[in-house]
Design a protein around this motif. Structure first.
Motif, PDB file in Angstrom:
ATOM      1  N   UNK A 138      71.336  86.983 -18.271  1.00 22.27           N
ATOM      2  CA  UNK A 138      72.751  87.159 -17.956  1.00 22.27           C
ATOM      3  C   UNK A 138      73.130  88.626 -17.822  1.00 22.27           C
ATOM      4  N   UNK A 139      74.311  88.834 -17.284  1.00 20.92           N
ATOM      5  CA  UNK A 139      74.859  90.151 -16.979  1.00 20.92           C
ATOM      6  C   UNK A 139      73.875  90.988 -16.166  1.00 20.92           C
ATOM      7  N   UNK A 189      67.269  90.693 -22.960  1.00 21.24           N
ATOM      8  CA  UNK A 189      68.092  90.901 -21.762  1.00 21.24           C
ATOM      9  C   UNK A 189      68.569  92.337 -21.644  1.00 21.24           C
ATOM     10  N   UNK A 190      68.855  92.969 -22.781  1.00 21.19           N
ATOM     11  CA  UNK A 190      69.286  94.371 -22.755  1.00 21.19           C
ATOM     12  C   UNK A 190      68.227  95.233 -22.069  1.00 21.19           C
ATOM     13  N   UNK A 208      58.734  93.754 -16.659  1.00 22.15           N
ATOM     14  CA  UNK A 208      57.848  92.863 -17.415  1.00 22.15           C
ATOM     15  C   UNK A 208      57.279  93.561 -18.650  1.00 22.15           C
ATOM     16  N   UNK A 209      56.955  94.832 -18.504  1.00 21.71           N
ATOM     17  CA  UNK A 209      56.447  95.573 -19.671  1.00 21.71           C
ATOM     18  C   UNK A 209      57.546  95.749 -20.719  1.00 21.71           C
ATOM     19  N   UNK A 210      58.761  96.007 -20.271  1.00 24.85           N
ATOM     20  CA  UNK A 210      59.863  96.151 -21.225  1.00 24.85           C
ATOM     21  C   UNK A 210      60.107  94.842 -21.968  1.00 24.85           C
ATOM     22  N   UNK A 211      60.095  93.729 -21.231  1.00 22.20           N
ATOM     23  CA  UNK A 211      60.287  92.419 -21.855  1.00 22.20           C
ATOM     24  C   UNK A 211      59.205  92.166 -22.902  1.00 22.20           C
ATOM     25  N   UNK A 212      57.973  92.469 -22.541  1.00 24.16           N
ATOM     26  CA  UNK A 212      56.862  92.242 -23.463  1.00 24.16           C
ATOM     27  C   UNK A 212      57.028  93.076 -24.729  1.00 24.16           C
ATOM     28  N   UNK A 223      70.421  84.406 -31.228  1.00 29.57           N
ATOM     29  CA  UNK A 223      71.055  84.818 -29.973  1.00 29.57           C
ATOM     30  C   UNK A 223      70.908  86.323 -29.776  1.00 29.57           C
ATOM     31  N   UNK A 224      70.991  87.065 -30.883  1.00 28.40           N
ATOM     32  CA  UNK A 224      70.839  88.514 -30.790  1.00 28.40           C
ATOM     33  C   UNK A 224      69.463  88.916 -30.273  1.00 28.40           C
ATOM     34  N   UNK A 225      68.420  88.212 -30.725  1.00 24.93           N
ATOM     35  CA  UNK A 225      67.066  88.499 -30.229  1.00 24.93           C
ATOM     36  C   UNK A 225      66.970  88.245 -28.728  1.00 24.93           C
ATOM     37  N   UNK A 226      67.549  87.126 -28.329  1.00 21.81           N
ATOM     38  CA  UNK A 226      67.536  86.820 -26.892  1.00 21.81           C
ATOM     39  C   UNK A 226      68.237  87.925 -26.112  1.00 21.81           C
TER      40      UNK A 226
END
Lengths: 185, 487
Positions: free
Chosen positions: B18-19, B444-445, B418-422, B437-440
């Motif tokens: 989101x966002x 996203x941040x 993808x590297x940031x997400x990992x 929810x904060x972890x999720x």
């Protein structure tokens, strides 16, 4: 037609007509199609110098910066498509709101835009929502369904009847529309 | 369907992210010990635009291709126009045409960066990544920081008005045509746009200070959040200055050394190649001389500020020098520093727009140039708000497009995202029993810092709910959270 608040005339002063939707998604484009039909009926840009100093603008979707344009007008009419159901169109007042439910990243509601205009820009704009019933939303195509074109014509008649008349001649011509300028087969 | 699902892992899905502009999803696989085995950003819808426009006449491209996106259509409009300029012998535009196009482009940058910072990113920065999502949105910002929200709205409005004046419409305008533009400004239009410039400069300075202050105050956390070294790619002017409309392709390595600089945009395929991976519709571009393993790179504000030698407007240059000081003069690699770099560019755009609006060439009448047709192929490259954008068209003798290749900014950031997400998933989700929810949102941040436009990257429409599921080895759902899209 449904209306929570019967209105004989729109209030005087600068008027913004903001039609929104995606003209490439069939009847979702009813808002922009209404704007195009209104321009045709009012004779091009003549509406800008009329008693309402009317601004007619179409958009794919409402955005938060629309609050600034709303704040520049005394009255705004939001025009959007509504999903298939009973009735042809609705015309209702909009109450400003900044509840979270009125806003998402990808879309904003008329009430949310009105709320931002009021809370951040000090606007006292009157708002109305004209919802025109569509019949076909499921695919791609720059055209309106027959039922949507019929409802658009009725909504346009209703809206133009709410406009004041200029000295000496009516602002609104009586020519019925047939979806001119909005139908692209 | 995810082809890499393993039977002895649990799978977490964030859908949609989101966002951000457009729609994607994140899947995170954890092994039996709760360690993150794999995390991926998936682009779940298919674009196919390159195929769609084959057979259309080349002069339609500037208008047709911008339909890719309702967020940054000006980038596609101008990039296509630059490519087809070459087909009509219009390599050298008139001063009026070039400055009108630049004004359009800088206006778009200004409104796009303002939109992202004030409406999409600021809720995370002002309230915290794990704040109550009821408040963590632009309406929460409006309630707690009304002046900031008001400025965001008015900055975005000004940028949109510049686009309308130069392109004819705020969205999907027609101002750029092969070899030039179809309008210039009247004196009245120019003066109307110029009136709020001092406010915009002031507000851009304040936004820059907010992003700078946030980064410096939170450096211990920001410095390790989705953070890694990378190559960077951006256009620079021949003298090394930042230039978002035209220039030479420059790639730098993680130490800031220039890997390559290609002055001829028509040779971009000597520089860039794209890798296809089976689990995503979005390709993975890389620097051809280095290969896919070593040649991946990042684009966008962080890349542009890192790659240029200087910025040719005084306040933005001063800000750039302080920014680069964060890394001792070398490239800044913090993913969250994208926000600071983006606000340096916001101020730069305000300065450039002010300069352009003082230039009477904007009022000129020579709108178009055309020479003998020498090419059947044209490549346009510019910097879109989210990074380097490539448009490549080939036409037949009948002037119809026979081949089109588009490399959009978000695609170039695919590997980086993808590297940031990992990394964030490893930092926040390893070994925990319950996904909050904060972890999720923290995942996203990390994606949001890049300001990805997934619509551009894939051409997505619609809105979906966000669903996160925590699944055990046997496929049973241990935890499930859902929320409506767009929060």
């Amino acid at each position: 037609m449904t209306s929570a608040s019967p209105l004989s005339r729109l209030p005087p002063g600068p008027l913004l007509v903001l039609g929104y939707g995606n003209p490439g998604r069939l009847d979702d484009g009813l808002g922009p199609a209404f704007c195009e039909a209104l321009r045709l009926r009012l004779g091009g840009d003549a509406h800008r110098a009329g008693p309402h100093r009317m601004t007619i603008r179409d958009a794919f979707q409402l955005n938060v910066e629309d609050a600034a344009e709303v704040a520049d007008h005394d009255c705004v009419v939001f025009v959007d498509a509504t999903l298939p159901g009973p009735g042809t169109f609705s015309f209702e007042p909009v109450t400003p709101s900044t509840r979270r439910a009125e806003f998402t990243t990808h879309s904003a509601t008329p009430a949310g835009i009105m709320g931002l205009a009021r809370d951040l820009l000090g606007a006292d704009t009157q708002g109305y929502a004209l919802g025109i019933r569509g019949g076909e939303f499921g695919g791609f195509g720059e055209r309106l369904s027959p039922v949507a074109r019929c409802h658009l014509a009725l909504a346009l008649d209703h809206f133009t009847a709410l406009l004041p008349r200029q000295e000496g001649r009516p602002t609104v011509c009586a020519t019925p529309i047939r979806g001119e300028g909005v139908h692209h087969d | 369907m995810n082809p890499v699902l393993q039977t002895d892992t649990e799978r977490i899905v964030i859908e949609p992210v989101t966002r951000v502009e457009g729609h994607g999803k994140v899947t995170i696989h954890r092994d039996a010990e709760g360690r993150v085995a794999q995390a991926r950003l998936h682009i779940v819808e298919f674009r196919g635009f390159e195929r769609f426009i084959q057979g259309r006449p080349y002069w339609e491209m500037p208008v047709a291709v911008q339909r890719l996106c309702g967020i940054c259509p000006v980038s596609h409009h101008l990039c296509a126009a630059k490519a087809v300029d070459l087909l009509v012998g219009g390599e050298s535009l008139t001063p009026t045409a070039e400055k009108i196009r630049r004004l359009m482009h800088y206006g778009q940058f200004f409104q796009s960066h303002a939109l992202h910072f004030f409406h999409l990113a600021s809720p995370d920065l002002l309230f915290g990544f794990d704040a109550d999502p009821v408040d963590r949105n632009v309406l929460g910002v409006a309630a707690a920081h009304p002046e900031l929200a008001r400025q965001g709205i008015l900055m975005r409005k000004w940028g949109q008005e510049i686009i309308q004046a130069t392109a004819g419409k705020k969205v999907h305008g027609t101002g750029a045509i092969p070899g030039g533009v179809n309008r210039s400004l009247t004196r009245e239009e120019r003066d109307t746009l110029r009136a709020p410039v001092s406010h915009m400069l002031t507000w851009a300075r304040e936004a820059l200070e907010l992003a700078r202050g946030y980064t410096l105050e939170n450096l211990p956390d920001v410095g390790h959040f989705g953070d890694f070294e990378s190559n960077y790619l951006a256009l620079v002017r021949a003298d090394g200055a930042m230039d978002i409309y035209d220039g030479e392709l420059r790639a730098i390595d993680p130490r800031g050394e220039i890997l390559l600089q290609e002055p001829d945009s028509q040779r971009y395929l000597d520089v860039i190649a794209e890798e296809v991976r089976p689990w995503s519709y979005m390709k993975f571009p890389y620097l051809k001389p280095l290969g896919p393993e070593e040649g991946w790179y990042r684009v966008g504000p962080l890349a542009r500020v890192n790659a240029c030698d200087f910025i040719d407007t005084p306040e933005a240059e001063e800000a750039r020098q302080e920014f680069k000081g964060l890394a001792g003069g070398g490239p800044v690699h913090h993913t969250m520093a994208y926000h600071w770099a983006r606000m340096i560019e916001l101020l730069h755009c305000a300065e450039v727009i002010q300069r352009l609006l003082d230039d009477d060439d904007l009022l000129g009448a020579e709108l178009r140039t055309e020479g003998p047709r020498r090419r059947r192929e044209g490549v346009g490259i510019l910097e879109a708000p989210r990074g380097t954008l490539f448009h490549h068209y080939r036409v037949g003798d009948d002037d119809l497009v026979t081949r089109c290749n588009l490399i959009v900014s978000t695609t170039s950031n695919n590997e980086g995202m993808n590297r940031s997400v990992t990394q964030v998933a490893k930092q926040r989700m390893e070994g925990v029993d319950r996904i909050t929810e904060g972890m999720m949102n923290e995942v996203e941040v990390a994606i949001r810092a890049y300001d990805p436009c997934l619509s551009c990257a894939t051409h997505a429409l619609g809105q979906m709910p966000l669903i996160v599921e925590l699944v055990d080895e046997g496929g049973d759902v241990l935890d499930r959270r859902a929320r409506s899209g767009g929060s």
